[in-house]
Design an enzyme around this catalytic site. Sequence first.
Site, mmCIF file in Angstrom:
data_model
loop_
_atom_site.group_PDB
_atom_site.id
_atom_site.type_symbol
_atom_site.label_atom_id
_atom_site.label_comp_id
_atom_site.label_asym_id
_atom_site.label_seq_id
_atom_site.Cartn_x
_atom_site.Cartn_y
_atom_site.Cartn_z
ATOM 1 C CG HIS A 416 -34.798 4.621 8.253
ATOM 2 N ND1 HIS A 416 -36.042 5.210 8.181
ATOM 3 C CD2 HIS A 416 -34.750 3.963 9.430
ATOM 4 C CE1 HIS A 416 -36.721 4.929 9.292
ATOM 5 N NE2 HIS A 416 -35.957 4.173 10.053
ATOM 6 N NE ARG A 507 -29.877 -4.628 8.742
ATOM 7 C CZ ARG A 507 -30.578 -4.959 7.662
ATOM 8 N NH1 ARG A 507 -31.878 -5.203 7.762
ATOM 9 N NH2 ARG A 507 -30.001 -5.044 6.485
ATOM 10 C CD GLU A 678 -19.843 -4.831 8.617
ATOM 11 O OE1 GLU A 678 -20.905 -4.648 7.998
ATOM 12 O OE2 GLU A 678 -19.768 -4.813 9.858
ATOM 13 N N GLY A 699 -21.000 -8.743 4.770
ATOM 14 C CA GLY A 699 -21.973 -7.659 4.651
ATOM 15 C C GLY A 699 -21.703 -6.963 3.331
ATOM 16 C CB CYS A 749 -26.384 -10.217 5.290
ATOM 17 S SG CYS A 749 -26.050 -11.384 6.600
#
Length: 796
Positions: A416, A507, A678, A699, A749
């Site tokens: 994060h 996102r 992903e 992903g 990504c």
Amino acid sequence: MAALIKRFDEIGINDIALVGGKNASLGELICSLKAVGINVPPGFATTSAAFWIFLDSNGLREKLSALMNQLDRKEFSNLSELSEEARRLIKDSALPAELNKELISAYERLRQEHGPDVAVRSSATAEDLPNASFAGQHDSYLNITGSRDLLEAVRNCFASLYTDRAIKYREDNGFEHSKIALSVGIQKMVRSDKASSGIIFTLEPESGFRNVVHISGVWGLGETIVQGTVTPDEYLVFKPTLVQGKNAIIQKKMGAKEMTMVYNDSGAATSTITIDTPESKRSAYVLTDSEINQLAQWAVKIEEHYNRPMDIEWAKDGNTNDIYIIQARPETVHSQKNSVGIEQYILESQGKVIASGHAVGSKVASGIARILHSPAEASGLQPGEIIVTELTSPDWDPILKKSGAIVTNKGGRTSHASIVARELGVPAIVGTGNGTQAIRDGDTITVSCCQGEIGNIYEGSVSYRREEINTKHFEMPESTEAMLILSDPGTAFKLASYPNDGVGLLRIEFIIMHHVQVHPMALVNFEKIKSPEIKHKIERLTQSYPDKRNYFVDKLAEGVAIIAAAFYPKNVIVRMSDFKTNEYVNLLGGADFEPKEENPMIGFRGASRYYNPLYREGFELECRAILKARQEMGLTNIKVMIPFCRTPEEGKLVVEVMKEAGLDRNVDNQLEIYVMAEIPSNVLQADEFAEIFDGFSIGSNDLTQLTLGIDRDSSLIADLFDERNKSSKEMIATMIDKAKSLGVKIGLCGQAPSDYPEFAGFLVEKGIDSISFNSDSILKGIENIRRAEQQMLLHH
């Protein structure tokens, strides 16, 4: 004899020397744009000749020159004293009889047609030039009634040529005091004190992005915006879809509008007073959607006429409800900038390294270290200080926005703190292990992310320099698209100027967490929320929405629309929400609607939520937001992507729910729905997924974690997480091969292609269609792709 008075419909933009920039612009608007429906209040102006005759008839030229010759041009110690004396000389002098007569005659004609109330405004003869705006330097007098008050206001405007600020401005900008004349504009008074007023920029004022109109507005007179005493409403309108006839309002921000400036009808010396805005008006927008669109259309026409970005004032008359443009001048900040660069940082010396970790971004920052243990300690942080903490979560975001840099003990490059730091454009070093022990609270430190993968924290302030790389002639790759990964609408206009082929991953979690703030199911089932405190907070956020669900739709649509508008007409691929249950629970009302899970990373997330009764109605609101941005706002460059879709059967269920919510490819043949690749099942059953979706985006973070069985948030095994692992690369290669053989688009990504040139080479060699990068690494990523493409050409 030279003319002393000119009607606005007799003058134009070429008459600046005659009537000053402000009045010349009003004349230009009336003569050239009234025909296309733009309302401008009528009026007239005194000429520069009238000002010189006034000075000469009172013998003031020599006296004023003598005063200005005494000015202390180094310290300006006697500025106030000389300024006051100059204004006294002017105010004590009589207007020439001929000027008096012409002013009264012109005023009477205006009074008969439009009523007795006028605005009296100063306009200097060098005013509002593109490189020197005198805006705000001279005085204006509003709500003037009657000949006697008018003549006094004219003389006061003349005197305002010698305010402290006007004298200093001329000194700073190299204007000769004796060569500037002052024209006075007398204009029908728009009673915005009974309605609203504001400012328009024909670009985004922070970034200079040209494709939007930025409108701000307050109740009453617009002076409160200029003074900065209230927070105005703000509206952004997207020009390309506005001209297509769409409802192109891509953002509406309600300001507090704490005070309202109105005219003082008590006969007191002050012509205006400021009163508290009633609560009902604070929580209401000052303009309707149709008024916002009308003002934006006018602004575009004015910009086209002047062929440059413009700074415009508007006012709404509370007696008639008519809206007027009361001023238009060239925008002077961004139109002066010719920057086509992107910054990079270089350390100029070395210091003692006190901690190290994974570098996020490529910047350097020095500042005071502030050790924080939770968001509750936010009051201890001063703007620009460096946050040092164990680990961050979305609860930290408002605090992180104040920071100059971020240091965490835990977390990897996809944690994060890393994601937020990239969005904010601040350097971060994560996974230090011992940052909170090695760094002392209050010490000065330097956080350096400009030396590659490893970021170092230095003791004290280490010198560094910042360079700008010219991107004007930056070459993009030939066959592989280089796209951006984004989440914060606040960075979109700036990042749109970077070399890019669009947004490969938007996102929406950031938008939901910070712009919406409320769990969608708490809006669907508001009555089921247990906490009165949470209910109250949601009530406040949604107070202007009779149906609370529409609040979610509007706020999410606006966040997505700003990013889509910034990159229009390039593709912007929006990934539908992929919070985990332990993250969803942090939204207002989330605790009443989220199950508790032992391992949320591989639990109730992504596609599995969208058709489940626990969240389906929330997902329908997400779909309605995309529908609004695409169809109502006209942003058809938005594509949709479904995350964490475990089986083809699940994919079919999701597409069906989307269709019922209005996102139907049979109706909208431009709509494309992609799926994240992903999970190993996405690779193994790629042919079945390709029958349901229009393309794939690998992903690499989740695919690597699920292939290697690694929790990518774990700092204990962070060194094992590597997209370049043989098994992980085999998965990615297989996915690309399958997509190519099926004839569907395939992108990736992730961080690896910018960190590791050989990984970019591997993807290019396999024939991937696009690679998406975080903003801090797109230039490096483009370089890696181009090098890989060149090597392929050499080998073939």
